[in-house]
Design a protein around this motif. Structure first.
Motif, PDB file in Angstrom:
ATOM      1  N   CYS A   1      52.409  43.480  36.824  1.00 51.91           N
ATOM      2  CA  CYS A   1      52.086  42.115  37.214  1.00 51.91           C
ATOM      3  C   CYS A   1      53.039  41.652  38.312  1.00 51.91           C
ATOM      4  O   CYS A   1      54.229  41.986  38.291  1.00 51.91           O
ATOM      5  CB  CYS A   1      52.182  41.178  36.008  1.00 51.91           C
ATOM      6  SG  CYS A   1      51.717  39.478  36.423  1.00 51.91           S
TER       7      CYS A   1
ATOM      8  N   TYR B   1      36.505  34.119  39.598  1.00 56.97           N
ATOM      9  CA  TYR B   1      37.543  34.868  40.304  1.00 56.97           C
ATOM     10  C   TYR B   1      36.865  35.947  41.129  1.00 56.97           C
ATOM     11  O   TYR B   1      35.800  36.436  40.771  1.00 56.97           O
ATOM     12  CB  TYR B   1      38.500  35.510  39.285  1.00 56.97           C
ATOM     13  CG  TYR B   1      39.673  36.221  39.919  1.00 56.97           C
ATOM     14  CD1 TYR B   1      40.749  35.504  40.394  1.00 56.97           C
ATOM     15  CD2 TYR B   1      39.679  37.599  40.052  1.00 56.97           C
ATOM     16  CE1 TYR B   1      41.828  36.150  40.987  1.00 56.97           C
ATOM     17  CE2 TYR B   1      40.752  38.252  40.644  1.00 56.97           C
ATOM     18  CZ  TYR B   1      41.821  37.518  41.115  1.00 56.97           C
ATOM     19  OH  TYR B   1      42.875  38.143  41.704  1.00 56.97           O
TER      20      TYR B   1
ATOM     21  N   TYR C   1      46.835  41.264  40.016  1.00 55.47           N
ATOM     22  CA  TYR C   1      45.819  40.351  40.550  1.00 55.47           C
ATOM     23  C   TYR C   1      44.695  41.075  41.276  1.00 55.47           C
ATOM     24  O   TYR C   1      43.645  40.487  41.533  1.00 55.47           O
ATOM     25  CB  TYR C   1      46.449  39.269  41.446  1.00 55.47           C
ATOM     26  CG  TYR C   1      47.002  39.751  42.768  1.00 55.47           C
ATOM     27  CD1 TYR C   1      46.225  39.739  43.922  1.00 55.47           C
ATOM     28  CD2 TYR C   1      48.322  40.188  42.876  1.00 55.47           C
ATOM     29  CE1 TYR C   1      46.747  40.165  45.135  1.00 55.47           C
ATOM     30  CE2 TYR C   1      48.851  40.603  44.072  1.00 55.47           C
ATOM     31  CZ  TYR C   1      48.060  40.593  45.206  1.00 55.47           C
ATOM     32  OH  TYR C   1      48.572  41.014  46.413  1.00 55.47           O
TER      33      TYR C   1
ATOM     34  N   TRP D   1      43.203  35.073  45.360  1.00 55.06           N
ATOM     35  CA  TRP D   1      44.630  34.976  45.687  1.00 55.06           C
ATOM     36  C   TRP D   1      44.909  35.355  47.130  1.00 55.06           C
ATOM     37  O   TRP D   1      45.784  34.775  47.782  1.00 55.06           O
ATOM     38  CB  TRP D   1      45.472  35.835  44.735  1.00 55.06           C
ATOM     39  CG  TRP D   1      45.570  35.234  43.372  1.00 55.06           C
ATOM     40  CD1 TRP D   1      45.032  35.716  42.214  1.00 55.06           C
ATOM     41  CD2 TRP D   1      46.230  34.015  43.018  1.00 55.06           C
ATOM     42  NE1 TRP D   1      45.308  34.873  41.170  1.00 55.06           N
ATOM     43  CE2 TRP D   1      46.046  33.824  41.626  1.00 55.06           C
ATOM     44  CE3 TRP D   1      46.954  33.071  43.736  1.00 55.06           C
ATOM     45  CZ2 TRP D   1      46.568  32.730  40.953  1.00 55.06           C
ATOM     46  CZ3 TRP D   1      47.470  31.976  43.055  1.00 55.06           C
ATOM     47  CH2 TRP D   1      47.278  31.818  41.688  1.00 55.06           C
TER      48      TRP D   1
END
Length: 148
Positions: free
Chosen positions: A35, A74, A117, A137
Motif C-alpha cells: 500500500c 473507482y 491503488y 487517483w
C-alpha cells in the motif's frame, strides 16, 4: 446477477458471468500487496491469469492500455505489458475461498508489480484502448505507473 462488461478494442464475448469466469483455467499465487500508505500484506490469491482472460475476450493485446471500472465508481488503468505480465491475475478467490467483499468481491485485479491503488476491486467493466484513460487517483496527481 453479476456481469463483467468487456469493451473497447475487443472482438470476443462482450459480457461475462461469474460462472463463465470460474470455468476458465484457474491458478493461485502467493504475493505481497504493498500500500502507498506504508503497510503491506502477503496473501494467496486465485483466479484467471489476466493475459488468458484478455485473449479469451478477443482483446487487441497490441493496444496500449486497459481501463478497469469498479462498482463503487473507482477506476484505474494499466499499460498492456502489465496486463500481460505472468503475475497479473483476475482474482476470484483469497486463501482458497470466494473473494470476500473487503478484498473486492466478486473480483479484483491483482498485480504484485503495482502499488495497492492500481489493484482495483469490485470490477464491473474492462475496456481495451489506445487512448490514455487515466484513473481516479492518477487524475488527482498520483503516479500513473504506480510500480512497487
Amino acid at each position: 446477477t453479476y456481469r463483467l462488461q468487456v469493451g473497447g478494442l475487443a472482438t470476443g464475448k462482450r459480457v461475462w458471468t461469474l460462472d463463465e469466469l470460474r470455468a476458465l483455467p484457474q491458478e493461485s499465487q502467493i504475493t505481497r500487496h504493498i500500500c502507498i500508505e506504508g503497510w503491506s500484506a502477503i496473501g494467496r490469491w486465485g483466479g484467471v491469469r489476466f493475459s488468458s482472460f484478455l485473449k479469451h475476450s478477443g482483446a487487441d493485446i497490441t493496444a496500449k492500455y486497459v481501463s478497469l471500472h469498479c462498482a463503487d465508481n473507482y477506476w484505474t488503468s494499466i499499460d498492456m505489458p502489465t496486463a500481460l505480465h505472468v503475475q497479473t491475475l483476475l482474482t476470484l478467490t483469497y486463501d482458497g475461498e470466494v473473494l470476500p467483499p473487503k478484498y473486492g468481491f466478486p473480483m479484483k485485479l491483482r498485480m504484485p508489480t503495482k502499488l495497492g491503488y492500481k489493484n482495483p476491486k469490485h470490477i464491473v467493466a474492462i475496456s481495451v484502448t489506445n487512448e490514455y484513460p487515466g484513473g481516479y487517483w492518477e487524475n488527482q496527481g498520483y503516479n500513473w505507473f504506480g510500480g512497487s
